[in-house]
Design a protein around this motif. Structure first.
Motif, mmCIF file in Angstrom:
data_model
loop_
_atom_site.group_PDB
_atom_site.id
_atom_site.type_symbol
_atom_site.label_atom_id
_atom_site.label_comp_id
_atom_site.label_asym_id
_atom_site.label_seq_id
_atom_site.Cartn_x
_atom_site.Cartn_y
_atom_site.Cartn_z
ATOM 1 N N CYS A 37 12.676 52.923 81.940
ATOM 2 C CA CYS A 37 13.779 52.983 80.981
ATOM 3 C C CYS A 37 13.236 52.788 79.576
ATOM 4 O O CYS A 37 12.385 51.935 79.341
ATOM 5 C CB CYS A 37 14.818 51.919 81.305
ATOM 6 N N ALA A 93 14.081 52.339 75.248
ATOM 7 C CA ALA A 93 14.722 51.286 74.466
ATOM 8 C C ALA A 93 16.195 51.551 74.208
ATOM 9 O O ALA A 93 16.928 50.636 73.830
ATOM 10 C CB ALA A 93 13.993 51.131 73.131
ATOM 11 N N SER A 94 16.627 52.800 74.410
ATOM 12 C CA SER A 94 17.991 53.159 74.015
ATOM 13 C C SER A 94 18.657 54.029 75.076
ATOM 14 O O SER A 94 18.775 55.245 74.921
ATOM 15 C CB SER A 94 17.960 53.896 72.667
ATOM 16 N N ALA A 121 21.708 55.556 77.564
ATOM 17 C CA ALA A 121 23.134 55.889 77.561
ATOM 18 C C ALA A 121 23.534 56.256 78.979
ATOM 19 O O ALA A 121 22.715 56.762 79.758
ATOM 20 C CB ALA A 121 23.431 57.048 76.620
ATOM 21 N N ARG A 140 26.123 49.966 74.735
ATOM 22 C CA ARG A 140 25.417 51.217 75.022
ATOM 23 C C ARG A 140 26.391 52.401 75.030
ATOM 24 O O ARG A 140 27.543 52.245 75.449
ATOM 25 C CB ARG A 140 24.729 51.143 76.387
ATOM 26 N N GLY A 198 20.591 58.499 69.007
ATOM 27 C CA GLY A 198 19.331 57.781 69.156
ATOM 28 C C GLY A 198 18.966 57.462 70.592
ATOM 29 O O GLY A 198 18.115 56.600 70.845
ATOM 30 N N VAL A 199 19.549 58.159 71.522
ATOM 31 C CA VAL A 199 19.325 57.894 72.946
ATOM 32 C C VAL A 199 17.971 58.438 73.386
ATOM 33 O O VAL A 199 17.582 59.545 73.019
ATOM 34 C CB VAL A 199 20.458 58.530 73.787
ATOM 35 N N ASP A 200 17.240 57.647 74.176
ATOM 36 C CA ASP A 200 15.989 58.131 74.753
ATOM 37 C C ASP A 200 16.018 58.162 76.282
ATOM 38 O O ASP A 200 15.099 58.692 76.917
ATOM 39 C CB ASP A 200 14.789 57.312 74.268
ATOM 40 N N THR A 201 17.061 57.594 76.889
ATOM 41 C CA THR A 201 17.148 57.491 78.343
ATOM 42 C C THR A 201 18.571 57.814 78.787
ATOM 43 O O THR A 201 19.531 57.241 78.251
ATOM 44 C CB THR A 201 16.808 56.059 78.809
ATOM 45 N N GLY A 235 17.943 43.643 73.193
ATOM 46 C CA GLY A 235 17.710 44.785 72.320
ATOM 47 C C GLY A 235 18.883 45.721 72.266
ATOM 48 O O GLY A 235 18.847 46.719 71.553
ATOM 49 N N ALA A 236 19.942 45.427 73.044
ATOM 50 C CA ALA A 236 21.147 46.258 72.950
ATOM 51 C C ALA A 236 21.688 46.194 71.537
ATOM 52 O O ALA A 236 21.656 45.149 70.899
ATOM 53 C CB ALA A 236 22.187 45.776 73.954
ATOM 54 N N PRO A 237 22.221 47.316 71.039
ATOM 55 C CA PRO A 237 22.743 47.321 69.659
ATOM 56 C C PRO A 237 23.946 46.409 69.526
ATOM 57 O O PRO A 237 24.633 46.124 70.470
ATOM 58 C CB PRO A 237 23.106 48.779 69.436
#
Length: 216
Positions: free
Chosen positions: A23, A25-26, A28, A70, A142-145, A214-216
């Motif tokens: 996973c 860092a970001s 969704a 998220r 900004g999603v990476d996953t 690290g969740a926003p």
């Protein structure tokens, strides 16, 4: 895990399948086609309650994602009358008439369902990425996953999880939150996704990733 499944997994791993993506860092959550067509007395519902069990798991994951801040994206199928915008897919699967405009079967259940401000992607084909703005929307967020779940495992979930990888996202699949009519078909597709295209993780593991620091 049964002995047979364990042997199969070992065989695949021995020739280089089943690596781990992990996973980012970001993450969704992408909720694929969780709709009334598969639930209660819908035309695609099953007698064993598999879709309802998956809906319940999806609901818990969506709640966890929202609590952690998220993004949650929903997909729905909506076809023009006669399925003219679904091409040969509508010919191959005549039951897609359940998703023609105005049909109640395309509606979301009470939960999970999109909240005001959450993105809903309307599609005509299996993958939530095909012919839609999903990839651009996720990148803008900004999603990476992508954490993919929903209905059905062998169809739209599989296609979406595969396309997530092909669009450059880390692709995770929530095992208990995916439903299919047949248990064998469900398990075989999850196994193959995990071997080649995505990390298939338990509900508990998915929630752990969503709620990690690290969740926003």
């Amino acid at each position: 895990m049964t002995t047979q499944t364990s042997d199969r997994a070992s065989d695949y791993a021995s020739v280089g399948f089943a690596g781990t993506i992990g996973c980012g860092a970001s993450p969704a959550v992408v909720v694929v086609d969780v709709c009334l067509a598969y639930l209660d007395d819908g035309p695609f519902s099953d007698a064993h309650g598999r879709f309802e069990e998956a809906r319940s798991s999806a609901d818990r994951i969506v709640d966890a994602a929202r609590a952690a801040g998220r993004p949650v994206v929903f997909t729905r199928i909506e076809l023009a009358p006669g399925g003219v915008d679904a091409g040969w897919f509508a010919v191959k699967v005549p039951g897609l008439v359940a998703f023609e405009q105005g049909s109640p079967y395309a509606d979301f259940p009470k939960s999970p369902a999109p909240l005001p401000g959450e993105v809903v992607v309307t599609k005509q084909y299996a993958s939530a990425f095909f012919g839609t703005t999903l990839a651009s929307t996720l990148r803008a967020l900004g999603v990476d996953t992508t954490i993919v779940l929903g209905f059905s495992t062998s169809g739209c979930v599989r296609a979406t999880a595969l396309d997530a990888t092909q669009h450059g996202f880390r692709s995770l699949v929530a095992r208990e939150a995916c439903g299919d009519r047949d248990a064998g078909v469900n398990d075989a597709n999850l196994f193959d996704l995990d071997a080649k295209y995505a990390d298939v993780l338990s509900e508990a593991q998915i929630i752990e990733h969503l709620t990690a620091p690290g969740a926003p």
